[in-house]
Design an enzyme around this catalytic site. Structure first.
Site, short mmCIF file in Angstrom:
data_model
loop_
_atom_site.label_atom_id
_atom_site.label_comp_id
_atom_site.label_asym_id
_atom_site.label_seq_id
_atom_site.Cartn_x
_atom_site.Cartn_y
_atom_site.Cartn_z
N ALA A 160 0.89 -1.26 -0.01
CA ALA A 160 -0.06 0.06 0.12
C ALA A 160 0.83 1.29 0.29
O ALA A 160 0.66 2.03 -0.86
CB ALA A 160 -0.95 0.05 1.42
N TRP A 185 2.40 1.69 -3.41
CA TRP A 185 1.23 2.00 -4.22
C TRP A 185 1.28 3.67 -4.67
O TRP A 185 0.93 4.09 -5.49
CB TRP A 185 0.02 1.48 -3.92
N HIS A 186 1.42 4.35 -3.25
CA HIS A 186 1.60 5.77 -3.08
C HIS A 186 2.50 6.27 -4.09
O HIS A 186 2.26 7.57 -4.67
CB HIS A 186 1.47 6.30 -1.92
N GLY A 187 3.57 5.56 -4.31
CA GLY A 187 4.81 6.33 -5.30
C GLY A 187 6.04 5.53 -5.09
O GLY A 187 5.97 4.92 -4.07
N PHE A 215 -0.54 10.16 -7.12
CA PHE A 215 -0.30 8.62 -6.73
C PHE A 215 -0.61 7.73 -7.71
O PHE A 215 -1.19 8.04 -8.80
CB PHE A 215 -1.00 8.47 -5.39
#
Lengths: 483, 80
Positions: A320, A323-325, A483
């Site tokens: 997770a 996933w944001h960057g 993102f």
């Protein structure tokens, strides 16, 4: 086209809406569907038309693999793997390639040139939604197979760019429903009301905090202790009001079309634990990772045990975070949250009580610290911020000097407290008000569910809308677009 | 497998994972609304049903089941 821009509010949205219902009523449902797809693709291309072929390709490949998979049960595993490879490959190439090359170069002392690809807008969101459709096709859980409904499910402009991360099962039946093709006055009134709340949150609240947060993070090395706290709190509030404001606007815009998007926030800063927090914050992401990452991973470990569940939790939060960057700060953010959730589970099992206020206090401070890592360009900046927050120079208001002057012998100075973030008394007032809003007030989902048309709701809508539109001089982008 | 047997497995598991014998459960109870219930408990319940009833849930299938009655219906269909 941003939700808070004049071209969206006064041109795109009214035209998309009016033509949609005109076509549904006077021409055909098919024409309405085609129109909403074209409008959404236009909305998407407004930023950068170069990425239009990518999203179209992604939709076509995913839809046809899903159909093939359902038609040929014998080869379904190969189709699933092909589909997953395509989606993860696409996301990996555009989002993580440079990160991978950088770390490869660092680890092996090589000098492979970077690709410098710009992140295609919304790719993280539309890829996840389509993976869910693909996996569900494999599991035999997909009932809706209409290509146009599928395309609307992926491209529908209110949720296309930054969520909520919708699930085909809740969306495709809504696009197929005939009842939803007729104008609904209550939905329009509610939609405009919620859109106005979101616009106000974004323009008036989040963008004010953004000024202080941006200046603070740009000048980490010279901040004093109070400025560092003001900066970190400003970002914590900016992130919430920016993202939940965006979500409210998405939910409101979708309601105009009689489409109900899922709830994404439930007063997250009221959380009294990290498990509680993730059930309230970006709820559709939590739902996705729980169903499609956490559970399959945990099941793959064999017989379930508490320890295995904790390992799966930390692994899931690591994904997770990533996933944001593509940066180590996001990886660390994810792992820290995974560890904190595990601690929360251990504590819950221990059955040791904790006063409500203390649980909230620990949770909120953990969040505030973790968002520093989330926001900072690199770990050095984050560490420097932590250091200043606990051991920075203390500067107090000049006026206090008259009474508290003796404090100077302890190294405390008097002067312009917020000079490096260009803040003043207003900064303190905003932070206090934000605390009151997130802790004491009902959230926009409550207001949406309890909405009735009255002169009060009309007045509230108008005030929020007019104030926000008049203040929106420069359109800052939404944080979650990155993102 | 009868509905009662499936019901007993579910009720016992919920009481076990929550370490709470007094929790009130009936066919219409929405599992997510049970106080203290979280996603970890949910996986526990899902996997217990899979082992004890010899069935398999697809990814995402179990989340769809809201009430005890929904779970019993789905398990019953899979067993037979």
């Amino acid at each position: 086209m941003l939700f808070n821009s004049n071209e969206f509010i006064f041109l795109f949205l009214p035209i998309a809406f009016a033509l949609y219902f005109f076509l549904n009523a006077k021409v055909s449902i098919l024409a309405g569907k085609v129109w909403i797809i074209l409008a959404s693709l236009f909305f998407y291309s407004w930023w950068n038309i170069n990425y239009l072929p990518l999203i179209v390709l992604s939709i076509l490949v995913n839809f046809f693999i899903s159909q093939a998979l359902m038609k040929e049960p014998k080869a379904k595993k190969s189709y699933l793997l092909l589909g997953l490879a395509f989606n993860i490959g696409l996301l990996g190439y555009f989002k993580y390639m440079d990160f991978f090359i950088k770390n490869f170069n660092w680890g092996f002392g090589t000098d492979v040139p970077l690709l410098h690809l710009a992140l295609p807008l919304a790719i993280s969101f539309y890829t996840l939604q389509q993976i869910a459709y693909l996996v569900d096709s494999y599991g035999g859980l997909v009932k809706e197979k209409n290509f146009l409904d599928y395309t609307i499910f992926v491209t529908f402009f209110p949720q296309l760019i930054a969520g909520p991360i919708v699930h085909h099962k809740e969306m495709m039946p809504q696009f197929a429903s005939l009842e939803n093709k007729i104008i609904n006055h209550k939905n329009i009134a509610t939609g405009i009301f919620i859109f106005s709340i979101g616009l106000f949150k974004k323009v008036v609240i989040a963008d004010s905090f953004a000024k202080w947060a941006n200046l603070g993070y740009a000048n980490v090395d010279v901040l004093n202790l109070i400025e560092a706290w003001a900066t970190s709190l400003s970002y914590t509030f900016q992130l919430y009001f920016d993202f939940s404001g965006y979500t409210d606007m998405a939910i409101g815009a979708a309601l105009l079309f009689n489409i109900k998007l899922p709830q994404n926030f439930n007063s997250p800063y009221k959380a009294t634990g990290l498990i509680d927090f993730w059930n309230r914050w970006h709820m559709t992401l939590t739902r996705f990772i729980t169903t499609y990452i956490y559970k399959p991973f945990l099941k793959s470990l064999g017989k379930i045990s508490f320890e295995k569940a904790m390992i799966a939790t930390i692994f899931t939060m690591f994904i997770a975070g990533l996933w944001h960057g593509a940066a180590w700060t996001f990886v660390i953010f994810g792992i820290l949250h995974g560890l904190a959730i595990a601690v929360n589970h251990y504590w819950k099992r221990s059955k040791i009580g904790m006063p409500h206020w203390l649980a909230w206090f620990i949770t909120f401070n953990f969040l505030n610290f973790s968002f520093i890592i989330f926001r900072a360009e690199n770990m050095d900046t984050a560490l420097s911020m932590f250091k200043t927050m606990f051991a920075g120079e203390i500067v107090l208001y000049e006026k206090f000097g008259a009474y508290l002057g003796f404090l100077t012998q302890y190294g405390i100075e008097f002067g312009d407290v917020f000079q490096h973030i260009k803040g003043q008394a207003q900064t303190v007032a905003y932070i206090l008000l934000a605390f009151i809003i997130v802790l004491a007030m009902k959230n926009s989902t409550y207001f949406k569910d309890h909405f009735t048309s009255s002169k009060y709701t009309l007045a509230a809508t108008l005030i929020m809308f007019i104030v926000a539109v008049s203040m929106a001089s420069k359109f800052t982008e939404f944080l979650y677009f990155n993102f | 497998m009868t509905r009662t047997e499936i019901n007993d497995i579910i009720v016992n598991e919920i009481k076990k994972v929550l370490e709470n014998d007094t929790v009130e459960l009936n066919a219409e109870t929405v599992i997510q609304d049970i106080p203290e219930w979280d996603s970890l408990n949910n996986v526990d319940l899902e996997m217990t049903l899979e082992t004890e009833c010899g069935i398999d849930f697809e990814v995402g299938e179990f989340e769809e089941l809201k009430t005890l009655a929904d779970m019993i219906d789905t398990v019953k269909k899979k067993v037979n």
